[in-house]
Design a protein around this motif. Sequence first.
Motif, mmCIF file in Angstrom:
data_model
loop_
_atom_site.group_PDB
_atom_site.id
_atom_site.type_symbol
_atom_site.label_atom_id
_atom_site.label_comp_id
_atom_site.label_asym_id
_atom_site.label_seq_id
_atom_site.Cartn_x
_atom_site.Cartn_y
_atom_site.Cartn_z
ATOM 1 N N ASP A 159 38.439 44.003 51.957
ATOM 2 C CA ASP A 159 37.322 44.947 51.375
ATOM 3 C C ASP A 159 37.530 45.040 50.074
ATOM 4 O O ASP A 159 37.399 44.251 49.081
ATOM 5 N N ASP A 160 37.843 46.337 49.785
ATOM 6 C CA ASP A 160 37.799 47.017 48.190
ATOM 7 C C ASP A 160 39.128 47.155 47.660
ATOM 8 O O ASP A 160 39.477 47.450 46.723
ATOM 9 N N THR A 161 40.226 46.409 48.490
ATOM 10 C CA THR A 161 41.693 46.906 48.161
ATOM 11 C C THR A 161 42.326 45.592 47.916
ATOM 12 O O THR A 161 42.432 44.546 48.645
ATOM 13 N N ASN A 162 42.929 45.404 46.578
ATOM 14 C CA ASN A 162 43.919 44.267 46.249
ATOM 15 C C ASN A 162 45.336 44.628 46.783
ATOM 16 O O ASN A 162 45.928 45.898 46.502
ATOM 17 N N ILE A 163 45.794 43.378 47.568
ATOM 18 C CA ILE A 163 47.389 43.862 47.752
ATOM 19 C C ILE A 163 48.095 42.564 47.236
ATOM 20 O O ILE A 163 47.834 41.626 47.466
#
Length: 297
Positions: A159-163
């Motif tokens: 979604d809106d989170t880079n990991i």
Amino acid sequence: MTENISNTTNPAPKKKKGKLRKLLYFLIFVIIIWVYNNFTLKISRQTLYYDNVKNEIKIVALSDLHAEKYGISNKTIITAIKKENPDIVFALGDMYSNYSVIGEENIEISVELMSTLISDGYPVYFVPGEHDNDKSYLQTLSENNIKVMDYKTDVIRVDDTNIQIYGINNVYFTNTFNLNNEFDSPNDDVFSILLAHIPMYDYYEHFGADLTLCGDTHGEVVRLPLIGPLYVNGWIFPKITSPDNPLYDKGLFPYENGNMYITSGIGNYPFPARFCNRPEIVSITILPETKKESSAN
């Protein structure tokens, strides 16, 4: 004069049958406990909060499958993972056992498990342990689109989170081991996960990933209620005999600005002897820090 002699029966056979029946019931009870502790899969769930996460992320970690033909089936494991419906699956090593009598079939079990998860649409990241560090095996995994994180890093977006994902092959450690020689330090603004088969708390705390995932310990196999593991690194009942010695056996271990989680894994190696420590997959829900504050209110 006739003497009456009573015809009494010998009670010994009845007593013997009673003892055998009790022994049989006891053996059945022991077998049920043994099967439950070694061949039934549980899902261990954990919720963690971070200020550099923008949305909910669900991950599943599995480790130490040791791919036995008569162990917990791939179907059971996959069904449990699908129930959790994670965004990412992490396999933390020792997915088969490399002893001499293993045969190719056991290796195929582990490859099939991870390949099926890929086919079902789950990204799978893998780090090797001491049992599954063979180059041809790692190549087979790569050919099946499994991300083999042998001192590699990757970025995945949920979604809106880079990991930012880091993975190491830490089968053997030396005194000069330093993760900062392998990777740049994690960016505090990006959620980071370190994958490593062997738990080495001090090294990982120093590196500073938001979340470190490990296996290897098997939860130290035999655990007793309130007492913990029976034996760890030369210590019998270490929580009693060596209470000041840090014990990283299974579960969540916070460190500064992050956490290490150790799963007790799925398989039984070298033989099924688990007690109060069932095979598990770990399901971790990661939420923004604001969610923690709102739930507290």
